[in-house]
Scaffold this motif. Structure first.
Motif, PDB file in Angstrom:
ATOM      1  N   SER A 133       7.818   1.671   5.678  1.00 28.23           N
ATOM      2  CA  SER A 133       6.643   2.260   5.003  1.00 28.23           C
ATOM      3  C   SER A 133       5.648   2.791   6.026  1.00 28.23           C
ATOM      4  N   TYR A 155       3.363  11.376   6.912  1.00 27.61           N
ATOM      5  CA  TYR A 155       2.367  11.982   6.017  1.00 27.61           C
ATOM      6  C   TYR A 155       1.043  12.233   6.732  1.00 27.61           C
ATOM      7  N   GLN A 196       6.782   6.124   7.214  1.00 23.71           N
ATOM      8  CA  GLN A 196       6.444   7.126   6.188  1.00 23.71           C
ATOM      9  C   GLN A 196       4.970   7.532   6.310  1.00 23.71           C
ATOM     10  N   THR A 197       4.118   6.540   6.481  1.00 24.12           N
ATOM     11  CA  THR A 197       2.695   6.844   6.672  1.00 24.12           C
ATOM     12  C   THR A 197       2.504   7.746   7.884  1.00 24.12           C
ATOM     13  N   ASP A 236       0.847  -1.199   0.000  1.00 17.25           N
ATOM     14  CA  ASP A 236       0.000   0.000   0.000  1.00 17.25           C
ATOM     15  C   ASP A 236       0.887   1.256   0.000  1.00 17.25           C
ATOM     16  N   SER A 237       0.450   2.275  -0.719  1.00 11.15           N
ATOM     17  CA  SER A 237       1.222   3.522  -0.740  1.00 11.15           C
ATOM     18  C   SER A 237       1.032   4.273   0.579  1.00 11.15           C
ATOM     19  N   SER A 238       2.140   4.786   1.116  1.00 11.82           N
ATOM     20  CA  SER A 238       2.086   5.492   2.405  1.00 11.82           C
ATOM     21  C   SER A 238       1.229   6.749   2.316  1.00 11.82           C
ATOM     22  N   GLU A 239       1.368   7.475   1.214  1.00  8.60           N
ATOM     23  CA  GLU A 239       0.576   8.702   1.083  1.00  8.60           C
ATOM     24  C   GLU A 239      -0.908   8.364   0.993  1.00  8.60           C
ATOM     25  N   GLN A 240      -1.204   7.241   0.314  1.00 11.50           N
ATOM     26  CA  GLN A 240      -2.599   6.822   0.193  1.00 11.50           C
ATOM     27  C   GLN A 240      -3.150   6.400   1.552  1.00 11.50           C
TER      28      GLN A 240
END
Ligand code: NAD
Ligand code: NAD
Ligand code: NAD
Ligand code: NAD
Ligand code: ZN
Ligand code: ZN
Ligand code: ZN
Ligand code: ZN
Lengths: 354, 354, 354, 354
Positions: free
Chosen positions: D252, D259, D255-256, D224-228
C-alpha cells in the motif's frame, strides 16, 4: 609451439628492429596468445620516429603494436571464461589498481593503467604475447581476426560518439578523414546520425569517407579561415551540426569545430595537437557548446563485437595494406608515408587470411 | 498609481541618466509591476562605461537593470496565475519564439530571446515595468523583495553548479570571489559539496567567501604560474577538485582551472573574457576534463524560491549597499569602484525595506 | 477553397458519423491546413467503440484522427516560418500553458495540453483543420504526406527508444508487433541496436516484424508462463536484453518484460492495460531494472523528418490499406478487425497519392 | 593479538550463537582487521529468525554483521594504501569477477559478488576479520568508528537519493522512518532538497524524523487509502514531490508513492516486500513517473567519508543502543523488538568509545 618469438621493437628515435624475444609465461589471470593480425597505428610510427609522445618516452627497448587479435594457446590457472583455441580481440589497456576511476567505470582514466606500446609497457606486435584474460574478448565465428584487431581504433570512434551523445537524427561534423575520423563516421552512422559531413586536406581521404557513407565532404586548404569553413559547413548541411568530432588535432580545425557547432551542442576532441591551444572559448561558452576530450576508451569491446557480428558496422574496407610480420619495417614505412588507411601485419606464418 | 516612471537610462558610453518615461500598458499575457528592489550587475556598469558588451551595442537609449523584484499593480487579460498585489521575482529572459531550444527546455540559448538590459531590450531599473506574466514568480511571505532580486545572480550559480554536476561529497574549486563566485559557493554548498576552495586577488573578497562558508581560500597574485596555483589547490585540499567553476574570465585563471581539475571532472566557464583564449586543451582532453560554458540560466526561479523560503540558502549578506532610485548614479559609481558586493536600488518610495 | 469540410465524428459509443462542419478560421499563431493523409490509430477505434479511454470521455461530438499531414492553405498573421503551399506534418499535442513541464522541455506531461482527438479536443480527420503553426513541421520534397502522417506513431517509438537509452550494440526485446511495436523496432535498429527480438501472439504480425528487420521472433501463446518466456528470450539471443519495450499493455507480457531484462537495464512501458497491474516488482528492484513509462512524445518531429529524409528509416511498408475520406466508416471497420497494420485515409479528393 | 576470535554465528532459524573461531590470515590483497563497532541490520535479525531472505538460505553456520569499522592489524603482501594501525570503514560487497557490471562501474549488480553476511559469505560481527584492502577506506581522525560503521546504511540512502536525482530544491517524500528512511532523509537534505515529508505508522519514529530534519511528518494508519494518503501529502506540501523514496516495502505504501509523485518524477524502491506486487502501473506510466530499484550501493564510501568529515551529515543520533560483543544475543533481541533505531556492538574489549 614455436620456440621463437619474433617481435617489432623500437630502441630509440629512428631505430626499429625485428628481434627474437623469449615466449612469456602467463600469470594465473592471464592467457598466452599466438598473435594473428596487428594494425599499425600513428602512435607506433611516432614512437619509432621520435622516441616519445609527450611525457611518454622510450627509455628501454619497447615492443610496439596495440591493435591486435590472436588465438589463445595457454590459459592461466585462474582463468575461467577462455579456453585454448579461442580467437580473441585484445583490449590493450588494463587497469593495474582498483582506484576510484576503475570502480566508477572509467578505467581508461586510471593514471597507473597498463597500456600496450605506451612506454614502458610492451605492445603485441610479435608472435606470442600474454595479456590479462579479463581484457581478451572471444570473437564469434563470423568476425575475422582483422576485424578483431580493428576494434581498437573502432573503440576510439565509439567512445567519441558516445561522449558526443550522437543519437537518432544527429547532424554530425567530423574533422579529419584519417583512420580515426573514418571509424567515427562509421559509428556515428550506426548510432542514427542523419547527416555526416567530413573535412580533410586530402581529396583521396575524402573519397574514402564518401565510400564509407559520408553524406558530404569538405576539402580544406591550409590557411582557410575557420569562421569561413564553419559557414561552409552550415551552407552545405542547411543546418548547424549538433555534434563535431575533431580528429586532426590541428588548432585551426579545432577553431572550426567550435564555430561550426550548434548552440547547446558538443565538440569532442579526439585529435591531439600541441599542449597550448588558442581557441574561441567565449564563443563556445556563451552558446553552451560543451568541449569534451576523449582518452582512448572503456567498455567498448562487447558492443563493438556485437556490431561487427550483426553486420551493422563494416570496418573491412579500412584495411588497405597487408604485410607478413617479417616485413614489418616495410609496413611501417608504408604507414609513415600516409599511403592508404590501415596497414595490417600478419603474425601467424600459417594463416595469412584476414 | 503615480503618473511618473523614473528610470535609469544609458545613452552612450559614459552617459547614464535618470529620466521620466511613460508608464507602460501590459499586453494580455503581461503584468505591470511596481518595482521594489533592483541590484546593479557588472554588465549594467559595463554598458554605462563602454556602451557595449561584445556584439551587443547600445544604439538607442536603454533602461538598465535585470536583477529585480516588484509588486503586481495591473494584470493582462489572459493572465491567470497572478493577481494585483502579488509580490514577484522577475526572470529577465523571455523567449520570443517557440524554437528548438525552447521546446527542448534550454530556452536561454534561443537566439531571439528578450533579455532585460541587453540592447536593444530595456531593463527594469525604474518605477514601473511590464513583463511576461509567465516569467514572474510569486514570492512567499518569508522571502523579501531583495532576496527576490538576488535570484537573478543566484540563478547563474545554480545553472553553473547544475551544469557542473555538483553533488554529495563534491570537492569544488571556485575561481573568483565576486558576486558570481560567491553565489556559486552558496549553491555548491547547498548541493552537497564537502569542500569548497575559493581563489581571488583580493583578500577582502576572500574574507567574504570565508564568511559565506568557503572551507579554504587561496590568494592569487598577478603573475603566479597557473600550474603552481593548481598544485597549491591540491596541497590545500589534499585532493583534486571534481569540479571547477571559473568566475573571473581571466585567461590565467582558466588555465589554472584546467590544471587543477581531477581527471574525469568538469570545468564550468562562467567568467567571460577575451574572444580568443590560449589554454592547455590537450591536458583537459586526455584527462577527459569537460569544459562547459554557462549562458545565464533556465528553469531556476522555482528552485531558487524553494531554497530561499526553506532557509537552505542565505543570500542576504551579499547586499552591502542600498540607495534610493533617485541616487542611482551614486549607486552605479559605488559598483564601478568595486566596493562591497551587491548594491541594491530601492525603487518604491514608500517602502525602503529589504 | 471548397466550402465544405467533411469530417469523421464520434458522437457516442458505437456512433461514428461522416459530417459536414464549418471550415475554421486560423488565429494569428495558427495555420489552416487542407488535410491530405490521416492514419487511423487504435485509440480512434476505441473512442468509437467505447466512447472513452480511462478518464477521457466523449461528452460532445468529437472529430477523430491525430496521425496527419496536410498542406497550408491559410496563414495566421503572426506566423513567420510557414507559407501557403507548404506541406507539413502535424504534431497533435500543443501545450496550452507555459508551465514547469513546458519550460523544462517535457511538454507532453503538461496536464492542460491540447491533443487532437482526445476529448474534448477535436482531431484532424477531415478536409480542413487549423493548428498551431509552431507544431506544424515542413516536409522536405522527398518525404511523402503519408510518411508525414506516420511521424505520429513513429514518434512514440522514438520517445520509447530514447527513454530506454537504446544505443550502439543494444540488445532489445520488443513485446508486441502492432503498429507501435513495429515502429519501435525500426527506431531501435536505427539507433544502433545489434539484436532485436519481437514477440506477438500472431505469426502474421511476426512475419511483418521480420520483414522490417527483426533479428528474431518469438510466438507467444496465451497461458505461457512469463518466466518461461523470459528464458526463451535468453536462449534465442544467447544473452539478456539491455532494454525491453513493452507494446502490448497485457499484464503477463509486462511480467515477461521484467523477468527478461538484464540487471541494470530498462523496461519501457508503452502499452497501456488495466489500471492496477500485478508485477514482480522486487525482481526488478533488486536487479535495478528501471521501469519507465512513455506518454506520447515530445521533441521528435525534427529528428523523425531527418531520418525519413535521409532514408535511414523506412516506414512506408507500415501502410497496408488506403481509403478515401468518404469511405471512413469502412476504413474504421478494417482497423477494428485488426487486418493489416496501418490504414490511411485520403482526405484530398484531388490527390490520392501517398 | 588475542588468540581468540569471538563471533556471532547463525546456525539455523532461531539459532544464533556466540562462538570462538580461528583468526583468519589475510591474502596478498587483503588486510586483517580488529573489529571495533558493528551495527545490527534488519537483515541480520531476519537470517536469525527465518534462516533465509528470498533465495539466500543459511545452509551452513554464518557469521552475521555487515555495518562495520575496525583497525588494521595485519597487511597482505600486495597492499599499498593501508598500514597497520589505520582505522577503516568496510564496504561489505566485493566483486569477485571483472564482469560487465564491474567494468561499467555498477559492481553492486555483479551476480557473483561477495557480500558480508549474505549466505554463504561470512559477515564481520566478530573480533578479527579479513577483507579485500580495496574495499577498506581509511577514516580521518575526526570520524569515529561508529560513524564508519554507519556508512553502510548511509550508503543505501546515498545510492537511493543519487538514483532518484535529488538536487537543489527537490521536494521529497520518504515512506517509512526506519533506519533506511532516516538516512535517506539526511542525504536528501544534504543534497539540497528544500522540503522533505516522511511517513510512518509509528509516531515515535516520526518524532525521530523530525529531530533529524524532516520538514513534515504524516502518520499512516493501516487501512488508509493510498490515493487519500497521496492527497494528504500534496495538501501538506502544497505541491507534489519530485521524488519519492519508498523505504517500507509495503504494497500500500508503494501505491501511495506512485500516486503521490509528480509527473516526470521518480519513485525509488528501497524497501523490499513480497515478490509479486499490485500497483497502479498505468498511473505511473502515463505520467512518466520512473520506478527505479536500489540494490545496496556502489561508489559511496569516499563521498560518505567526505560528508561525515566535513560535518555536512550527522549520523550520530541514529545510534540509540550499545552492547559489548559478549552481549550480542541481548543486542539482537533489542533490534528484533524494534526499540530505538540502530544498535551498535562494541567488538574491541579495550575501547568501548563511539
Ligand atoms: N584521443 C585519443 O585517445 C586518440 C586515439 C587515437 C588517435 N588520436 C589522435 O587522433 C588524430 C587522428 O588520428 P589518425 O590516426 O586518424 O591520424 P591521421 O594522420 O591518419 O589523420 C588525420 C587527418 O586529418 C587531416 N587534416 C590535417 N589537417 C586538417 C585540417 N586543417 N582540416 C581537416 N583535416 C585535416 C589529415 O589530412 C589526415 O587525413 C591524431 O591526432 C591522433 O593522435 C587520439
Ligand atoms: N556566463 C554568464 O551567463 C555570466 C553571468 C553573469 C556574470 N558572468 C561573468 O562572470 C564573471 C564574474 O562576475 P562578477 O559579477 O562576480 O564579477 P566581479 O568582477 O565582481 O568578480 C570577479 C572576481 O575575480 C577576481 N579575479 C580577477 N582575476 C583573478 C585571478 N587571476 N584569479 C582569481 N581571481 C581573480 C577579481 O578580484 C574579482 O573579485 C564576469 O566575467 C562576468 O562577465 C557571466
Ligand atoms: N504510451 C503511449 O503514449 C502510447 C501511444 C500509442 C499507443 N500506446 C499503446 O501501445 C499499445 C500498442 O499499440 P498498437 O497500436 O501497436 O496496438 P495493437 O493492438 O495493434 O498491437 C498490440 C499487439 O500486441 C500483441 N499481443 C497481445 N498480447 C500479447 C502477449 N501476451 N504477448 C505478445 N504480444 C501480445 C497483439 O497480438 C498485437 O499484435 C496499446 O496498448 C496502445 O494503447 C501507447
Ligand atoms: N534495497 C536495498 O538494498 C535495501 C538495503 C537495506 C534495507 N532495505 C529494505 O528497506 C526497508 C527499510 O529498512 P529499515 O531497516 O529501515 O526497516 P524498518 O523496519 O526499521 O523500517 C520500516 C519502517 O516502515 C514503517 N512502515 C510500515 N508500514 C508502513 C506504511 N504502510 N506506511 C508508512 N510506513 C510504514 C515501519 O513502521 C517502520 O518504521 C526494508 O524493507 C529493508 O529490507 C533495502
Ligand atoms: Zn592507436
Ligand atoms: Zn547580471
Ligand atoms: Zn495514436
Ligand atoms: Zn544492512
Amino acid at each position: 609451439m614455436a620456440q621463437e618469438n619474433l617481435a617489432v621493437v623500437v630502441h630509440s628515435p629512428g631505430d626499429l628492429r625485428l628481434e627474437n624475444l623469449p615466449i612469456p609465461e602467463p600469470e594465473p589471470n592471464e592467457v598466452l596468445l599466438q598473435m594473428h593480425s596487428v594494425g599499425i597505428c600513428g602512435s607506433d610510427v611516432h614512437y619509432w620516429q621520435y622516441g616519445r609522445i609527450g611525457d611518454f618516452v622510450v627509455k628501454k627497448p619497447m615492443v610496439v603494436g596495440h591493435e591486435a587479435a590472436g588465438r589463445v594457446v595457454k590459459v592461466g590457472s585462474a582463468v575461467k571464461h577462455l579456453n585454448v583455441g579461442d580467437r580473441v580481440a585484445i583490449e590493450p589497456g588494463v587497469p593495474r589498481e582498483m582506484d576510484e576511476f576503475f570502480k566508477n567505470g572509467r578505467y581508461n582514466l586510471s593514471p597507473t593503467i597498463f597500456f600496450c606500446a605506451t612506454p614502458p609497457d610492451d605492445g603485441n606486435l610479435c608472435r606470442y604475447y600474454k595479456h590479462s584474460a579479463n581484457f581478451c574478448y572471444k570473437l564469434p565465428d563470423n568476425v575475422t581476426f582483422e576485424e578483431g584487431a580493428l576494434i581498437e581504433p573502432l573503440s576510439v570512434g565509439i567512445h567519441a560518439c558516445r561522449r558526443a551523445g550522437v543519437t537518432l537524427g544527429s547532424v554530425v561534423l567530423i574533422c579529419g578523414a584519417g583512420a580515426i575520423g573514418l571509424v567515427s563516421l562509421l559509428v556515428a552512422k550506426a548510432m542514427g546520425a542523419s547527416q555526416v559531413i567530413v573535412t580533410d586536406l586530402s581529396p583521396e581521404r575524402l573519397k574514402m569517407a564518401k565510400q564509407l557513407g559520408a553524406d558530404f565532404q569538405l576539402t580544406v586548404k591550409k590557411g582557410d579561415s575557420s569562421e569561413q569553413l564553419a559557414k561552409s559547413v552550415h551552407d552545405i548541411l542547411g543546418a548547424q551540426p549538433h555534434v563535431t568530432i575533431e580528429c586532426t588535432g590541428v588548432e585551426s580545425s579545432i577553431q572550426t569545430a567550435i564555430y561550426a557547432t550548434r548552440s547547446g551542442g558538443v565538440v569532442v576532441l579526439v585529435g591531439l595537437g600541441s599542449p597550448m591551444t588558442t581557441i574561441p572559448l567565449i564563443n563556445a561558452a556563451v552558446r553552451e557548446v560543451d568541449i569534451r576530450g576523449v582518452f582512448r576508451y572503456c567498455n567498448t569491446w562487447p558492443m563493438a563485437i556485437a556490431m561487427l557480428s550483426s553486420g551493422k558496422v563494416n570496418v573491412k574496407p579500412l584495411v588497405t595494406h597487408r604485410f607478413p610480420l617479417e616485413q614489418a619495417l616495410e609496413a611501417f614505412e608504408t604507414t609513415r608515408q600516409g599511403v592508404g588507411i590501415k596497414v595490417m601485419l600478419k603474425c601467424d606464418q600459417n594463416d595469412l587470411n584476414p
